[in-house]
Design an enzyme around this catalytic site. Structure first.
Site, short mmCIF file in Angstrom:
data_model
loop_
_atom_site.label_atom_id
_atom_site.label_comp_id
_atom_site.label_asym_id
_atom_site.label_seq_id
_atom_site.Cartn_x
_atom_site.Cartn_y
_atom_site.Cartn_z
N GLU A 96 -12.04 1.43 4.99
CA GLU A 96 -11.07 1.76 6.04
C GLU A 96 -11.23 3.26 6.27
OE1 GLU A 96 -6.51 0.63 6.71
OE2 GLU A 96 -6.79 2.41 5.47
N GLU A 134 0.82 -1.23 0.00
CA GLU A 134 0.00 0.00 0.00
C GLU A 134 0.85 1.27 0.00
OE1 GLU A 134 -2.40 0.45 3.57
OE2 GLU A 134 -3.75 1.80 2.53
C1 LER Z 1 -3.34 1.28 6.32
O1 LER Z 1 -4.18 0.62 5.44
C2 LER Z 1 -3.32 2.70 6.06
O2 LER Z 1 -3.98 3.20 5.20
C3 LER Z 1 -2.44 3.50 6.92
O3 LER Z 1 -2.64 4.86 6.68
C4 LER Z 1 -2.65 3.20 8.36
O4 LER Z 1 -3.33 4.20 9.02
MN MN Z 2 -5.30 2.03 3.89
#
Ligand code: LER
Ligand code: MN
Length: 266
Positions: A243, A149
């Protein structure tokens, strides 16, 4: 078909972080299923979660992914730490999270565990490549992908944009690693979110669904329609996973998320 997921945090000490549901697993899974989510994404302190198998099967839910962030925020580990013993512990921790997720066919996510460089970016990227090679191959052996990510500039100085992450993955020998498109980070870093998704389509394997201010989609100023269209146009068929902050509270955040999901993807 694009599938819906919602995050569940089992780390109460991190309350205030970007996860929607905070109850015990059985309650959170029941709430997710009642709203019609296809899956949950779990944030745990480590590679276990009591009662997970039962909570998933009773509620007919899939496990979308498992987050490894506790490796950094709870245990202080990253893949790019200058100390080789810390990097080795980071790899060990992520390997255990891959094994944990793989029991449920779920990939593990490397977000904050990529770390930051303190001046020597090339060296940090060599360490990151080394870690992703080992862990991507391990994930492949376990029958899952590993998710990498890119994060916004305030959370890492390694890769902030999808395109840069995609080029980095192109340079690896393992094809076990896919990219996570987190719309919150992308809203800060990308010139055009839809175009970024199109140009990196070959690598996009997971999406974090949050508005510009990290509230549930619909509570910020992200123009969601072109983003949803881009995902459909590239044939994306994995999870769009909320999220986001539990704003104004977890239950309303979950409801807002599934309503937005239906509006844009059904
Ligand atoms: C994790 O998926 C993410 O996006 C980070 O910014 C953790 O806060
Ligand atoms: Mn994230």
């Amino acid at each position: 078909m694009i599938k819906s997921a919602i995050t569940v945090s089992l780390v109460p000490a991190l309350r205030g972080g970007p996860w929607v549901l905070w109850d015990d697993l059985s309650t959170s899974c029941r709430k997710a299923a009642n709203l019609g989510f296809d899956a949950v994404e779990l944030f745990t302190p480590g590679p276990e979660a009591d009662g997970l198998e039962q909570a998933l099967s009773e509620n007919d839910l899939e496990l979308a992914a498992v987050g490894t962030g506790a490796g950094k925020v709870v245990h202080g580990l990253t893949l790019t730490d200058p100390d080789s013993s810390v990097r080795a512990s980071a790899i060990k921790f992520i390997r255990s999270m891959i094994d944990f997720g793989a029991q449920y066919k779920a990939p593990a996510i490397i977000g904050s565990m990529q770390g930051m460089h303190g001046g020597d970016r090339d060296e940090a990227l060599r360490h990151l490549a080394e870690g992703l090679e080992i862990l991507g191959s391990h994930a492949t052996l376990k029958g899952v992908k590993l998710i990498y990510e890119p994060l916004n500039r305030y959370e890492t100085n390694l890769f902030n944009r999808l395109e840069d992450g995609a080029e980095f993955l192109d340079g690896l020998t393992t094809d076990g690693v896919v990219l996570l498109a987190d719309l919150f980070h992308m809203n800060i870093e990308e010139a055009n979110i839809a175009e970024a998704l199109q140009s990196t389509a070959r690598h996009v394997g997971h999406v974090h669904f949050a508005d510009s201010n990290r509230r549930p989609i619909g509570n910020g100023h992200l123009d969601v329609a072109p983003v949803a269209k881009a995902l459909q146009d590239i044939g994306y068929d994995r999870y769009v996973s909320a999220e986001a902050f539990d704003w104004p509270n977890p239950d309303d955040a979950a409801l807002q998320t599934i309503s937005s999901f239906r509006r844009f993807f059904r």
